[in-house]
Design a protein around this motif. Structure first.
Motif, PDB file in Angstrom:
ATOM      1  N   ILE A   1      27.355  47.235  36.478  1.00  0.00           N
ATOM      2  CA  ILE A   1      27.741  46.218  37.459  1.00  0.00           C
ATOM      3  C   ILE A   1      29.170  46.481  37.932  1.00  0.00           C
ATOM      4  N   TRP A   2      30.051  46.800  36.993  1.00  0.00           N
ATOM      5  CA  TRP A   2      31.436  47.118  37.357  1.00  0.00           C
ATOM      6  C   TRP A   2      31.478  48.300  38.321  1.00  0.00           C
ATOM      7  N   ASP A   3      30.695  49.360  38.022  1.00  0.00           N
ATOM      8  CA  ASP A   3      30.696  50.540  38.892  1.00  0.00           C
ATOM      9  C   ASP A   3      30.205  50.187  40.297  1.00  0.00           C
ATOM     10  N   SER A   4      29.130  49.406  40.385  1.00  0.00           N
ATOM     11  CA  SER A   4      28.624  49.007  41.705  1.00  0.00           C
ATOM     12  C   SER A   4      29.656  48.175  42.454  1.00  0.00           C
ATOM     13  N   PHE A   5      30.355  47.344  41.699  1.00  0.00           N
ATOM     14  CA  PHE A   5      31.401  46.522  42.304  1.00  0.00           C
ATOM     15  C   PHE A   5      32.482  47.405  42.929  1.00  0.00           C
ATOM     16  N   THR A   6      32.976  48.373  42.160  1.00  0.00           N
ATOM     17  CA  THR A   6      34.085  49.193  42.672  1.00  0.00           C
ATOM     18  C   THR A   6      33.651  50.036  43.867  1.00  0.00           C
ATOM     19  N   GLN A   7      32.381  50.464  43.871  1.00  0.00           N
ATOM     20  CA  GLN A   7      31.904  51.278  45.003  1.00  0.00           C
ATOM     21  C   GLN A   7      31.992  50.538  46.334  1.00  0.00           C
ATOM     22  N   ALA A   8      31.997  49.208  46.272  1.00  0.00           N
ATOM     23  CA  ALA A   8      32.024  48.439  47.516  1.00  0.00           C
ATOM     24  C   ALA A   8      33.353  48.563  48.252  1.00  0.00           C
ATOM     25  N   PHE A   9      34.443  48.741  47.516  1.00  0.00           N
ATOM     26  CA  PHE A   9      35.752  48.649  48.195  1.00  0.00           C
ATOM     27  C   PHE A   9      36.763  49.731  47.834  1.00  0.00           C
TER      28      PHE A   9
ATOM     29  N   ALA B   1      28.688  46.086  52.223  1.00  0.00           N
ATOM     30  CA  ALA B   1      29.210  47.005  51.204  1.00  0.00           C
ATOM     31  C   ALA B   1      28.849  46.515  49.797  1.00  0.00           C
ATOM     32  N   TYR B   2      28.552  45.229  49.678  1.00  0.00           N
ATOM     33  CA  TYR B   2      28.252  44.658  48.357  1.00  0.00           C
ATOM     34  C   TYR B   2      26.762  44.634  48.029  1.00  0.00           C
ATOM     35  N   ASP B   3      25.926  45.188  48.910  1.00  0.00           N
ATOM     36  CA  ASP B   3      24.489  45.125  48.654  1.00  0.00           C
ATOM     37  C   ASP B   3      24.109  45.798  47.337  1.00  0.00           C
ATOM     38  N   SER B   4      24.749  46.944  47.065  1.00  0.00           N
ATOM     39  CA  SER B   4      24.367  47.640  45.833  1.00  0.00           C
ATOM     40  C   SER B   4      24.823  46.842  44.600  1.00  0.00           C
ATOM     41  N   LEU B   5      25.977  46.166  44.690  1.00  0.00           N
ATOM     42  CA  LEU B   5      26.394  45.276  43.591  1.00  0.00           C
ATOM     43  C   LEU B   5      25.365  44.163  43.394  1.00  0.00           C
ATOM     44  N   ILE B   6      24.959  43.543  44.505  1.00  0.00           N
ATOM     45  CA  ILE B   6      24.033  42.410  44.409  1.00  0.00           C
ATOM     46  C   ILE B   6      22.706  42.862  43.791  1.00  0.00           C
ATOM     47  N   HIS B   7      22.261  44.069  44.150  1.00  0.00           N
ATOM     48  CA  HIS B   7      21.014  44.573  43.572  1.00  0.00           C
ATOM     49  C   HIS B   7      21.167  44.989  42.116  1.00  0.00           C
ATOM     50  N   SER B   8      22.400  45.271  41.699  1.00  0.00           N
ATOM     51  CA  SER B   8      22.601  45.712  40.320  1.00  0.00           C
ATOM     52  C   SER B   8      22.578  44.542  39.334  1.00  0.00           C
TER      53      SER B   8
ATOM     54  N   PRO C   1      37.923  42.398  51.472  1.00  0.00           N
ATOM     55  CA  PRO C   1      36.969  42.599  50.377  1.00  0.00           C
ATOM     56  C   PRO C   1      36.494  41.310  49.702  1.00  0.00           C
ATOM     57  N   VAL C   2      37.386  40.336  49.549  1.00  0.00           N
ATOM     58  CA  VAL C   2      37.011  39.110  48.839  1.00  0.00           C
ATOM     59  C   VAL C   2      36.091  38.258  49.711  1.00  0.00           C
ATOM     60  N   ARG C   3      36.487  38.086  50.961  1.00  0.00           N
ATOM     61  CA  ARG C   3      35.674  37.297  51.893  1.00  0.00           C
ATOM     62  C   ARG C   3      34.286  37.907  52.066  1.00  0.00           C
ATOM     63  N   SER C   4      34.262  39.222  52.254  1.00  0.00           N
ATOM     64  CA  SER C   4      32.979  39.892  52.453  1.00  0.00           C
ATOM     65  C   SER C   4      32.069  39.724  51.243  1.00  0.00           C
ATOM     66  N   PHE C   5      32.678  39.783  50.047  1.00  0.00           N
ATOM     67  CA  PHE C   5      31.860  39.579  48.849  1.00  0.00           C
ATOM     68  C   PHE C   5      31.213  38.199  48.864  1.00  0.00           C
ATOM     69  N   TRP C   6      32.036  37.162  49.099  1.00  0.00           N
ATOM     70  CA  TRP C   6      31.496  35.796  49.030  1.00  0.00           C
ATOM     71  C   TRP C   6      30.471  35.551  50.128  1.00  0.00           C
ATOM     72  N   ILE C   7      30.655  36.173  51.277  1.00  0.00           N
ATOM     73  CA  ILE C   7      29.659  36.028  52.332  1.00  0.00           C
ATOM     74  C   ILE C   7      28.318  36.612  51.892  1.00  0.00           C
ATOM     75  N   GLN C   8      28.369  37.827  51.356  1.00  0.00           N
ATOM     76  CA  GLN C   8      27.111  38.477  50.990  1.00  0.00           C
ATOM     77  C   GLN C   8      26.469  37.814  49.772  1.00  0.00           C
ATOM     78  N   ALA C   9      27.297  37.423  48.807  1.00  0.00           N
ATOM     79  CA  ALA C   9      26.752  36.769  47.613  1.00  0.00           C
ATOM     80  C   ALA C   9      26.157  35.410  47.988  1.00  0.00           C
ATOM     81  N   SER C  10      26.822  34.696  48.893  1.00  0.00           N
ATOM     82  CA  SER C  10      26.323  33.392  49.332  1.00  0.00           C
ATOM     83  C   SER C  10      25.015  33.553  50.096  1.00  0.00           C
ATOM     84  N   ALA C  11      24.950  34.576  50.926  1.00  0.00           N
ATOM     85  CA  ALA C  11      23.727  34.825  51.691  1.00  0.00           C
ATOM     86  C   ALA C  11      22.567  35.102  50.742  1.00  0.00           C
TER      87      ALA C  11
END
Ligand SMILES: *[C@@H]1O[C@H](CO)[C@@H](O)[C@H](O)[C@H]1NC(C)=O
Ligand SMILES: *[C@@H]1O[C@H](CO)[C@@H](O)[C@H](O)[C@H]1NC(C)=O
Length: 284
Positions: A74-82, A94-101, A172-182
């Protein structure tokens, strides 16, 4: 008379001295804060990983059912986003792979959204498992309250001097919360609730994440109803029927979804927070 004159002459001076003293204290405080910030900042990329891995292990220990999750992955997928990207150059996908992990069953009939009620909502869900917010899921729990960013052509991770929520769209923070919220909203199933703030002009604000992301991602083939819990303080005059923004919310919902709205006094929520013996169903 004489004393009063002396008093009148010297009091502005004394005020000046007081202002100078206060300014010195203020300057000293700022210097201390900046120094502390820089010291913490330099060690932060190490501690960001520590923080997230620790949160991940804690969460998995406390919520056994999600054992397919691998905190390092999960950490690795997270870092790949940004990592390696400019701080204004990280789009939500960019966070899709984190969300799928991250693997977690949606908590049907217990999902709770919020807008401008973050503190009281989390004070409640911290004590009560009958409702689950995004920040109570593994993904949200890992990153709640944190700041992070990368830099173009660098492998470094920063937790200070990152662009903030409103500086640029693709931060990066805003984009994460948008994708996670979606993703959280798209998984919302059964009877769903949202806590909105009845003490402000527009409880359903079109610029909020709830309005601009979550409502748009609700899926009426898995979701049955949306209940607005309008949190009010004593003296608030807003009602479910009188508020125009709630009409907008109703209009934007898929007509297949049942809509309900209830006024919930803040004091009732506080009582339910402090008295766990009250059943959730009796809270509102
Ligand atoms: C990143 O750096 C490369 C090479 O220096 C440059 O071509 C590119 O425009 C930069 N991108 C951003 C977003 O600054
Ligand atoms: C809504 O949920 C159904 C059932 O899970 C799924 O097949 C469909 O793709 C979802 N719709 C959207 C827009 O995601």
């Amino acid at each position: 008379m004489v004393y009063r004159e002396i008093g009148q002459v010297s009091s502005p001076k004394r005020r000046n001295i007081r202002i100078i003293c206060l300014s010195l204290v203020l300057i000293a405080t700022v210097i201390l804060a900046v120094t502390l910030g820089l010291t913490l900042g330099t060690t932060s990329s190490g501690s960001l990983k520590e923080t997230i891995i620790n949160r991940c292990n804690t969460y998995l220990k406390d919520n056994g059912a999600t054992s397919q999750n691998d905190c390092e992955k999960i950490w690795d997928s997270f870092t790949q986003a940004f990592v390696g990207k400019d701080t204004c150059d990280v789009p939500p996908d960019a966070y899709d792979s984190l969300i799928h992990s991250v693997s977690q069953e949606p908590a049907c009939n217990r999902m709770l959204f919020w807008s401008k009620t973050k503190e009281i909502v989390h004070a409640f869900t911290e004590k009560r498992s009958c409702y689950v917010t995004l920040e109570d899921t593994l993904l949200g729990f890992l990153l709640d309250g944190l700041t992070w960013c990368g830099k173009n052509e660098s492998q470094e991770i920063f937790t200070t001097e990152c662009s903030s929520w409103s500086d640029c769209v693709n931060n990066p923070v805003r984009s994460f919360w948008i994708q996670a919220s979606a993703a959280f909203a798209a998984s919302a199933c059964g009877d769903v609730s949202v806590m909105l703030n009845g003490a402000i002009d527009m409880p359903f604000n079109p610029t909020s994440i709830f309005a601009s992301v979550e409502v748009k991602n609700f899926n009426s083939s898995i979701m049955k109803s949306l209940t607005v819990l309008l949190v009010t303080k004593e003296g608030d005059v807003k009602t479910c029927e009188s508020d125009a923004s709630l009409k907008d919310l109703q209009n934007q919902l898929d007509p297949k979804l049942k809509y309900q709205c209830k006024i919930v006094p803040q004091s009732t929520i506080q009582t339910c927070i402090s008295q766990p013996q009250i059943a959730c169903d009796d809270c509102w």
